[in-house]
Design a protein around this motif. Sequence first.
Motif, PDB file in Angstrom:
ATOM      1  N   GLU A   1      81.398 -20.851  36.416  1.00 22.84           N
ATOM      2  CA  GLU A   1      81.107 -21.950  37.361  1.00 22.84           C
ATOM      3  C   GLU A   1      82.267 -22.109  38.336  1.00 22.84           C
ATOM      4  O   GLU A   1      82.073 -22.272  39.546  1.00 22.84           O
ATOM      5  N   GLN A   2      83.467 -22.044  37.772  1.00 24.43           N
ATOM      6  CA  GLN A   2      84.685 -22.189  38.575  1.00 24.43           C
ATOM      7  C   GLN A   2      84.749 -21.086  39.643  1.00 24.43           C
ATOM      8  O   GLN A   2      85.047 -21.355  40.805  1.00 24.43           O
TER       9      GLN A   2
ATOM     10  N   ALA B   1      81.995 -22.062  31.890  1.00 24.28           N
ATOM     11  CA  ALA B   1      82.756 -22.945  32.786  1.00 24.28           C
ATOM     12  C   ALA B   1      83.628 -22.109  33.729  1.00 24.28           C
ATOM     13  O   ALA B   1      83.804 -22.445  34.897  1.00 24.28           O
ATOM     14  N   PHE B   2      84.148 -21.010  33.205  1.00 20.33           N
ATOM     15  CA  PHE B   2      84.963 -20.107  34.026  1.00 20.33           C
ATOM     16  C   PHE B   2      84.114 -19.498  35.148  1.00 20.33           C
ATOM     17  O   PHE B   2      84.550 -19.413  36.301  1.00 20.33           O
TER      18      PHE B   2
ATOM     19  N   GLU C   1      82.091 -21.639  42.367  1.00 20.46           N
ATOM     20  CA  GLU C   1      82.401 -22.759  43.271  1.00 20.46           C
ATOM     21  C   GLU C   1      83.518 -22.434  44.241  1.00 20.46           C
ATOM     22  O   GLU C   1      83.597 -22.995  45.324  1.00 20.46           O
ATOM     23  N   LYS C   2      84.422 -21.548  43.822  1.00 19.68           N
ATOM     24  CA  LYS C   2      85.581 -21.247  44.666  1.00 19.68           C
ATOM     25  C   LYS C   2      85.252 -20.274  45.786  1.00 19.68           C
ATOM     26  O   LYS C   2      86.073 -20.040  46.661  1.00 19.68           O
TER      27      LYS C   2
END
Lengths: 433, 250
Positions: free
Chosen positions: A427-428, A424-425, A431-432
Amino acid sequence: MSSPAFEVKADHELWESLGMNVERFEKMRQMLGQAFAGAFLKQPNRPSKMAYFDDLMSNLHSGRVREILEQKKKGAPVVGTFCVFVPEELVIAAGGVCVGLCAGSQGSVPDAEKTLPRNICPMVKSAYGFKASAICPYFQSVDFVYGETTCDAKKKTWELLDRMVPTHVMEIPQMKRARDKALWLDEVKEFKTKIDSVAGKATGLEEVRSAVSVMNAKRRALQRLTALRAAIPSPISGKDALLVEQLSFIDEPVRFAKNLNALCDELDERVKKGEGVVSKDEPRIMISGTPMALPNWKVHNVVEAAGAVIVNEESCIGTRYFKDLIDESGSGMDDILEKLTDRYMKIDCSCFTPNNERVDQVLKEYDSSGAEGIIHYCLQFCHTYNIEAIKIKEACEARNIPFIAIESDYSPEDVGQIQTRVEAFLEQIREKR
Amino acid sequence: MNIGIDIGSRTIKVAVIDNGMLVEGKIEPSGFDPKTQAAGMLYGYPDANVVATGYGRHLARKHFAHEVITEIKAHAIGVLHYHPDCRTVIDVGGQDAKVILLDAQGRVDRFLMNDKCAAGTGRFMEIMAASLGYSLDEFGHVAASSDRTAPVNSMCTVFAESEVISLRNNGVPPEDIARAIHLTVVDRLVSMLDRLGWKEPIAFSGGVARNGFIRSTLGERLKTGILSVDQPDIIGALGAALHSFEKQKD
C-alpha cells in the motif's frame, strides 16, 4: 477437464536401500507435492519451459537421486553442501557431484530439537533433523558433507553432524585482508586434496579448467534469468525464479544451464512482446538477506499472493551464488586456484566484518532490477544478517527506498502478521508513486 | 452510506458513515464464526459500499466486502480524520501492536509491528487483568492508584502470568503488580517508537488506548502530549469507511 495431479514421486525401493525412514518420508513427499502444486501450478501465465523444472521437482526424491547414485557407483565423489562458499568447481573437476542438502522445511525441525537448542537458526535445525531422522535421500547418498564456519550455529552443529555423516569443515575467514586470503587459498588446496582422495585420483589442470567453465556457464545462465526479470512487466514470477535458483543446487550443472537458457529464450520472447506474469502496474519487490532453502517459499508466497511480483533475490539462494565468475585465463594449477579463490572472496556474506560491499551490491541490484521496494528477509537467530540489515535500512532511507525487515522461521504461525506487514508495505509503495 | 468493518482477533468493529460523517459505530466479539458475526453486523445496510480491514479482511472480501485495506492504512486514515496534522500513530489492538510514521501528506512512511507473540497487546492486558481478578476497565484505574511497582520482567504472556502468580504468592499488593504490568507495556511501546523514529504530534488508537494510565504514562515517558480519539476501538473501521467514501468520490 482437469490436469493430472502433480506429485513428488515416491521410490520406496530406493529409499529403503538408503536406510531411510520410509514411512515418515512417504508422508513428507506427499505434503511437499501438495504444497508445490498449490503454490506453483495455479500461477497465471507460467512460461512453458518451467515444465523442465516442474519435472525435476517431481523427480526430486527419486529420479535425480538415482542419477547421482549411478555416478557414485562409477566412482564419483558425492558432496553434500549448504553454502555458496563450496568450491563446486573442484568437485566437478574430480568427476564428482555437489548437491544442496535438505534444510528448508519445518517438518524436520522437531527432530532436531530433540537434541539441538531451540533458539538457533531454522535452516541449521532443519538440516540436522533431516539427517538425524534419515528423511533426506541426498543426505543418505553423500560421501561427506562440506561444512563451513560462516556462523556459530553451523560450525558447532557440524561437530554433532559429523557423528552421523562425515563432515569436512572449511575455515572461512571473517575478514578480507591479504593474510585471510592466504588462509583461504590454503583451505581451497586442502579441499582439493580431500576431494581427490575420495575420487582416488589427482585432478589435473585441464579438468579444473573445464569445471571452471562449466560453473561459469551455469552462473551466466542464472545471471541471464535475473537480467530478464528486470523487464517491466516481469516475464516470470518471483516464485518460479526462486524455484529455478533452488533447483540449481540439485541439478546436474550442464543440463541445468541448457534448460535454464531455453527458459530464458522463452522469457526473451515475452519481453520483446511486452508480456508479463502480472500487469506492469503491480509493485515490484526485491528480496535481500538470508537464503531460502528448498522448499522455503514463505515470503514469496505472501508477497505474490498480495499481487506484487518479486524481481530479484539478493541472497545466497540468488545473486550471491552467481553474480561473480572465475577468470578463466589462469595458466598453471596454482594460478587457477588463486583465481578461483579470488572469485569466492568476492562473496559478500554477512559473516565478514566489515562487509560494506554488500550494501553497495544491494543498491546496485535495486537499481538494475527495477524494484520499487526492498524486503529484508532474515532467518530467525541469524545475527549477522539481522544486524547488517540496519546498514541496509539506513542506506535505503538515505535514498528514500521503501524498506521493511522480516525475521521469520519456517513455522506457519506468523504468516498472518507477515501478510499484514507485506500488504501495508505494498500500500505504501502504491501510494508513493 | 459507506461502511468500514474491522475484523480483529478479539472483536469486530463496524463504522457507518453518511457523506463522510460517522453515524454509527458498533463492537461485537469476533467469536468462533467471524464471517456470520460480521455479516449480521452489516444487516440493514444492503446498499452500502463495504471496505474491510483487520485479520479477517480477506474472509470479508471473499464474502461481502468490496475492497480490503490493511489495519495500518486504516488506522492512519481514521486518526487523520480527527487529527489531520498527526505524524505518528500508535495502534494497540487485541493481537498486535503497531507504530506508524506518517509523512507530511499523511501517507504511511514506515511502520513497525510486533511479529509473533501477543506481548504488550490487548490480549496480554486481558490475561494479566484476569490473573489479578480485575475487569479490563478496572485494571488501568487500579494501576494508577499505586505509586510503587513490582518487578515484572517478562513480556511473554505465559511467563508474565507465572511471574504475576508468584508475586501474588509473595504478598505483593495487586495494585503494584498492575502498575508494573502497565509499565512494561509502556516500555515496549517506547522502544518501538524510538526504533521507528517517531515525530510529533503523536496519537493513540486501538482498544488499549482506552486505558488512561497507559496513555498518560506514555506521554510522561515521551515528554509530549498524546492525542486521543473518541472511541479508539473503532478507528480502524472508521478509516476503512472513510477510504470507501474517498474512493467513491473519485
